[in-house]
Design a protein around this motif. Structure first.
Motif, PDB file in Angstrom:
ATOM      1  N   PHE A  60       1.128  -1.646  -0.096  1.00 14.58           N
ATOM      2  CA  PHE A  60       0.179  -0.181  -0.290  1.00 14.58           C
ATOM      3  C   PHE A  60       0.788   1.801   0.273  1.00 14.58           C
ATOM      4  O   PHE A  60       2.259   1.054   0.009  1.00 14.58           O
ATOM      5  CB  PHE A  60      -0.505   0.347   0.975  1.00 14.58           C
ATOM      6  N   GLY A  62       1.017   5.942   0.859  1.00 17.44           N
ATOM      7  CA  GLY A  62      -0.452   6.824   1.637  1.00 17.44           C
ATOM      8  C   GLY A  62       0.530   7.747   1.264  1.00 17.44           C
ATOM      9  O   GLY A  62       1.820   8.126   0.820  1.00 17.44           O
ATOM     10  N   TYR A 127      -6.284  12.461   2.629  1.00 15.04           N
ATOM     11  CA  TYR A 127      -5.075  11.122   2.707  1.00 15.04           C
ATOM     12  C   TYR A 127      -5.742  10.416   2.211  1.00 15.04           C
ATOM     13  O   TYR A 127      -6.615   9.332   2.005  1.00 15.04           O
ATOM     14  CB  TYR A 127      -4.988  10.598   4.484  1.00 15.04           C
ATOM     15  N   ARG A 129      -5.168   6.195  -0.133  1.00 14.58           N
ATOM     16  CA  ARG A 129      -4.233   5.093   0.465  1.00 14.58           C
ATOM     17  C   ARG A 129      -4.495   4.126  -1.010  1.00 14.58           C
ATOM     18  O   ARG A 129      -5.247   3.606  -1.256  1.00 14.58           O
ATOM     19  CB  ARG A 129      -5.011   4.459   1.888  1.00 14.58           C
ATOM     20  N   TYR A 159      -1.891  13.070  13.049  1.00 14.11           N
ATOM     21  CA  TYR A 159      -1.712  11.121  13.201  1.00 14.11           C
ATOM     22  C   TYR A 159      -1.771  11.350  15.099  1.00 14.11           C
ATOM     23  O   TYR A 159      -2.013  10.069  15.507  1.00 14.11           O
ATOM     24  CB  TYR A 159      -0.703  10.413  12.478  1.00 14.11           C
ATOM     25  N   LYS A 187       6.343  -1.016   1.471  1.00 14.79           N
ATOM     26  CA  LYS A 187       5.005  -0.727   2.538  1.00 14.79           C
ATOM     27  C   LYS A 187       4.256  -2.053   2.233  1.00 14.79           C
ATOM     28  O   LYS A 187       2.959  -1.799   1.598  1.00 14.79           O
ATOM     29  CB  LYS A 187       4.545   0.811   1.675  1.00 14.79           C
ATOM     30  N   TYR A 192       3.928  -3.825   9.598  1.00 14.51           N
ATOM     31  CA  TYR A 192       2.862  -3.273  10.558  1.00 14.51           C
ATOM     32  C   TYR A 192       2.340  -3.989  10.970  1.00 14.51           C
ATOM     33  O   TYR A 192       2.287  -3.273  12.552  1.00 14.51           O
ATOM     34  CB  TYR A 192       2.007  -2.279   9.817  1.00 14.51           C
ATOM     35  N   THR A 226       5.813   3.753  13.512  1.00 20.85           N
ATOM     36  CA  THR A 226       4.759   4.537  12.169  1.00 20.85           C
ATOM     37  C   THR A 226       6.005   5.126  10.919  1.00 20.85           C
ATOM     38  O   THR A 226       4.773   5.985   9.884  1.00 20.85           O
ATOM     39  CB  THR A 226       4.190   5.735  12.618  1.00 20.85           C
ATOM     40  N   THR A 286       4.528  10.675   6.069  1.00 17.75           N
ATOM     41  CA  THR A 286       3.102  11.385   5.631  1.00 17.75           C
ATOM     42  C   THR A 286       1.998  11.419   6.726  1.00 17.75           C
ATOM     43  O   THR A 286       1.610  12.788   7.073  1.00 17.75           O
ATOM     44  CB  THR A 286       2.755  10.483   3.998  1.00 17.75           C
ATOM     45  N   ALA A 287       1.320  10.612   7.147  1.00 14.96           N
ATOM     46  CA  ALA A 287       0.874  11.035   8.582  1.00 14.96           C
ATOM     47  C   ALA A 287       1.763  11.556   9.477  1.00 14.96           C
ATOM     48  O   ALA A 287       0.635  12.166   9.939  1.00 14.96           O
ATOM     49  CB  ALA A 287       0.153   8.641   9.540  1.00 14.96           C
TER      50      ALA A 287
HETATM   51  C1  COI Z   1       1.622   7.072   6.113  1.00 13.52           C
HETATM   52  O1  COI Z   1       2.675   7.729   6.412  1.00 13.52           O
HETATM   53  O2  COI Z   1       1.121   7.120   5.388  1.00 13.52           O
HETATM   54  C2  COI Z   1       1.778   5.266   7.357  1.00 13.52           C
HETATM   55  O3  COI Z   1       1.308   4.465   6.081  1.00 13.52           O
HETATM   56  C3  COI Z   1       1.777   5.261   7.771  1.00 13.52           C
HETATM   57  C4  COI Z   1       0.863   4.313   9.069  1.00 13.52           C
HETATM   58  C5  COI Z   1       0.637   4.011   9.920  1.00 13.52           C
HETATM   59  C6  COI Z   1       0.309   5.702   9.057  1.00 13.52           C
END
Ligand code: COI
Length: 341
Positions: A60, A62, A127, A129, A159, A187, A192, A226, A286-287
């Motif tokens: 994935f 973000g 955001y 995804r 976050y 990723k 995670y 994270t 990012t988050a």
């Molecule tokens: C992001 O920062 O975009 C991530 O995918 C981290 C996730 C723990 C929210």
């Protein structure tokens, strides 16, 4: 021009899923990608024998979109996410997503959810995804022969509660996040999931975020659960080099901003003992954007950086510069923003 907006408390959004209007899906079958499907349903119907479910064949991304001061909608560096997703895909035997298809999916996901792009000045963002899963049924171990690539969008606030406010971190003990030649630099969801028991350890320690050391020597800084790790020492921006760290696009962007500010950027192995001498530490992604860290618990030692009340001057300058670029308040010197029309 006024924009019709969803009825949300934009300045107090948590980092939580909110169902938006549409998600965008593409199907990969017989070695080719379908046309985009714009879908209102936020559920998936897939085979119970999908390799994504059994063998973790999924990855994935973000990324974020923002409303600028002058009312435009922009997305931050989607080309970098496209490249990173394909790096992940290659590593776990999935087909690549053509970069133009990825960018077009990002644009459609933002356009179709325009009313969920948080207003300028709220500190929130949309955001995105992107997700890729192996879905062609298979019970023996092997790559799927069918895939779904999709993007959903959800409006988010910071976050970590409080946003740009220092938090306490702890070195995670008893659990590794990733092995040196494994998939720590990709990723994938498994990285995670592997960190979830570590998150309980972090909570038990009364901290907001866990920091992982390298799993081979248990001596060098890898990354937070994270996000990436950065440290400031005098005029240096220091970030670890390790085969098991996710190449963060935020970290890369901040390193460029640090260079623009006249700082030296050092990407090299960072021994945990050296961190004690850092002036400022941040968790970046990012988050997390930049989440300042005011202390790190390491066994019976505690490393302290600045105050609990506010971030140090360098992280503050980096944060302001990055977020002002994203909201069009200062010039986008490096052409990082993609405008969505
Ligand atoms: C992001 O920062 O975009 C991530 O995918 C981290 C996730 C723990 C929210």
């Amino acid at each position: 021009m006024s924009v019709e907006r969803a009825d949300l408390d934009w300045s107090n959004l948590p980092f939580q899923y909110v169902k938006t209007d549409k998600n965008i899906r593409y199907y990969y079958k017989n070695n080719s990608w379908s046309a985009p499907e714009v879908n209102e349903d936020d559920t998936l119907s897939i085979s119970i024998a999908a390799p994504a479910l059994h063998y973790g064949q999924q990855g994935f991304e973000g990324l974020k979109a923002f409303e600028t001061k002058d009312g435009r909608v922009v997305c931050f560096r989607p080309d970098e996410n496209a490249k990173r997703m394909n790096r992940t895909n290659r590593r776990i035997g999935m087909p690549e997503v053509p970069e133009d298809l990825f960018i077009s999916a990002v644009e459609t996901a933002i356009r179709e959810n325009r009313r969920f792009v948080p207003p300028y000045g709220t500190g929130a963002s949309l955001y995105l995804r992107p997700l890729m899963i192996g879905v062609g049924p298979k019970v023996g171990l092997g790559p799927a022969d069918e895939y779904i690539f999709l993007i959903f969008a959800t409006p988010v606030g910071p976050y970590y509660k409080g946003g740009f406010k220092p938090v306490e971190a702890v070195i995670v003990e008893g659990f590794d996040r990733a092995a040196p030649h494994g998939v720590g630099d990709c990723k994938v969801g498994g990285n995670y999931a592997a960190g979830l028991p570590g998150s309980n350890f972090v909570k038990e320690q009364g901290c907001a975020v866990g920091l992982y050391l390298d799993s081979q020597h248990n001596k060098y800084v890898d990354e937070f659960s994270t996000s990436n790790f950065i440290g400031i020492k005098k005029s240096s921006y220091i970030t670890p080099q390790s085969p098991s760290i996710l190449p963060s696009i935020t970290n890369k962007s901040l390193a460029t901003i640090a260079t623009d500010m006249g700082m030296d950027v050092e990407q090299r192995p960072v021994e945990i003992d050296e961190v004690e001498d850092f002036d400022e530490v941040g968790a970046v992604g990012t988050a997390a954007v930049i989440t300042p860290v005011y202390s790190i618990k390491y066994g019976d030692r505690t490393f302290a950086f600045g105050t609990k009340e506010s971030a140090g001057p360098v992280l503050t300058k980096l944060y302001k510069t990055l977020t002002k670029i994203q909201t069009g308040e200062i010039e986008d010197l490096h052409r990082w923003l993609l405008e969505i029309n």
